[in-house]
Design a protein around this motif. Structure first.
Motif, mmCIF file in Angstrom:
data_model
loop_
_atom_site.group_PDB
_atom_site.id
_atom_site.type_symbol
_atom_site.label_atom_id
_atom_site.label_comp_id
_atom_site.label_asym_id
_atom_site.label_seq_id
_atom_site.Cartn_x
_atom_site.Cartn_y
_atom_site.Cartn_z
ATOM 1 N N LEU A 1 -108.977 -116.677 -24.136
ATOM 2 C CA LEU A 1 -107.928 -117.533 -24.696
ATOM 3 C C LEU A 1 -107.874 -117.409 -26.215
ATOM 4 N N TYR A 2 -109.033 -117.273 -26.847
ATOM 5 C CA TYR A 2 -109.072 -117.206 -28.307
ATOM 6 C C TYR A 2 -109.376 -115.797 -28.820
ATOM 7 N N VAL B 1 -105.434 -115.444 -18.010
ATOM 8 C CA VAL B 1 -105.346 -115.850 -19.417
ATOM 9 C C VAL B 1 -104.723 -114.742 -20.251
ATOM 10 N N HIS B 2 -105.137 -113.511 -20.011
ATOM 11 C CA HIS B 2 -104.574 -112.387 -20.771
ATOM 12 C C HIS B 2 -103.061 -112.289 -20.552
ATOM 13 N N ARG B 3 -102.612 -112.607 -19.323
ATOM 14 C CA ARG B 3 -101.182 -112.512 -19.027
ATOM 15 C C ARG B 3 -100.385 -113.615 -19.716
ATOM 16 N N TYR B 4 -100.974 -114.805 -19.838
ATOM 17 C CA TYR B 4 -100.195 -115.965 -20.281
ATOM 18 C C TYR B 4 -100.851 -116.713 -21.439
ATOM 19 N N ARG B 5 -101.586 -116.013 -22.257
ATOM 20 C CA ARG B 5 -102.347 -116.655 -23.335
ATOM 21 C C ARG B 5 -101.461 -117.546 -24.211
ATOM 22 N N ALA B 6 -100.363 -117.025 -24.690
ATOM 23 C CA ALA B 6 -99.500 -117.787 -25.593
ATOM 24 C C ALA B 6 -98.940 -119.032 -24.905
#
Length: 333
Positions: A222-223, A193-198
């Protein structure tokens, strides 16, 4: 083509599972509780350093479809292996379960993916994954007829690591929606998630994804918050259909608009290995959902499947989940 309950798309990986202590993780500089991508050299090193191991077909989405058919559902799988020994093992294992699997193997380098999974005495698993042939999954591997035949197409967030897989997922989502089907994803791992959050948020907000599976850590990542209620509110606003958040011993919460449906976890006498817990939760929930059960009953099926899988070594059910007493009670209740 026959209709399928769920088509899963993921990294086709052979799991190599061994027990170790925390000192081993520290000595090998392994991040506890997460998934770390490694190269072929590191994979060889860890394989030589780890203790006696069990080798079994794995991969997050592969585990989910295996659990789904163990619960009596019908499933199909798309994932790339190489035409080597591990690739043959993976293909045999998933087909032997009754899962439709026709993805053409890669000929030549790189070899089939493998994940060295170290399980500590507390049952926590630390994954070290060499993606190998998985990185070659692309749009040409998406069977349009198969996607259109599945009630739900489900993919793993880990697919955002191999570059061409993103194109494959977007193509599959378009086919699914044009056929009036739904698309689900799992966020897979808080580090992912940290790598691809956006990009994950864009998949949700654009409507490419209808249903989201996450554990609590992934939802918080994510948020970018430490407030669970804030993360749930974000999921409610951003998901086209609904989201499900698993919370380990606290059970799970289904989020749909303003509604919050909480389901408690099962009491498990002894946790042996948490590998595949989230994958099998998705199996149970999707089995219930595609049967037309309520979100509450679907979540209970997910909790039952996850609770069972953590009492054994490995992420694939060793006995039919549909025969479990707690599963039967949900089907007939």
């Amino acid at each position: 083509m026959a209709e399928y309950d769920v088509l899963t798309i993921g990294n086709a990986i052979v799991d190599i599972i061994a027990r170790c202590d925390d000192a081993f993780l520290e000595a090998q500089e392994i991040q506890k509780g997460g998934m770390t991508l490694i190269d072929a050299g590191r994979a060889e090193h860890l394989y030589g350093a780890m203790g006696p191991a069990i080798e079994t077909s794995g991969g997050s989405a592969g585990n989910t479809v295996a659990g789904l058919v163990s619960l009596g559902g019908t499933g199909a799988y798309i994932g790339k292996v190489s035409g080597d020994q591990l690739g043959a093992i993976f293909a045999h294992d998933i087909r032997s379960l009754g899962v439709k699997y026709d993805t053409a193997p890669l000929e030549g380098f790189p070899p089939t993916a493998r994940s060295m999974i170290l399980v500590t005495p507390d049952g926590e698993r630390s994954m070290n994954t060499y993606l190998g042939a998985c990185v070659e999954l692309g749009p040409e591997d998406i069977d349009a007829a198969l996607v259109a035949a599945a009630k739900v197409t489900y993919f793993e967030g880990y697919l955002w690591d191999p570059p061409r897989a993103k194109e494959a997922i977007v193509a599959a989502a378009k086919i699914a929606h044009e056929a009036g089907r739904q698309v689900a994803m799992t966020l897979s791992d808080s580090f992912c998630v940290h790598r691809y959050r956006a990009e994950f948020l864009d998949l949700m907000r654009s409507g490419t994804v209808d249903i989201v599976f996450a554990n609590e850590a992934e939802a918080l990542a994510l948020y970018e918050t430490e407030d669970v209620d804030a993360a749930l509110a974000g999921l409610a606003a951003d998901t086209k259909a609904f989201a499900i958040v698993t919370r380990s011993e606290k059970g799970c919460v289904v989020v749909e608009g303003e509604a919050r449906i909480a389901v408690p976890a099962l009491t498990v006498p002894h946790v042996v290995d948490t590998t595949g817990a989230g994958d099998l939760f998705a199996s149970g929930f999707l089995r219930g959902y595609t049967l037309g059960l309520s979100h509450e009953k679907s979540a209970r099926l997910g909790v039952a499947a996850a609770g069972h899988i953590i009492t054994q070594i490995g992420p694939r059910p060793q006995t039919p989940l549909k025969d479990l007493a707690e599963v039967k009670s949900i089907f007939v209740g």
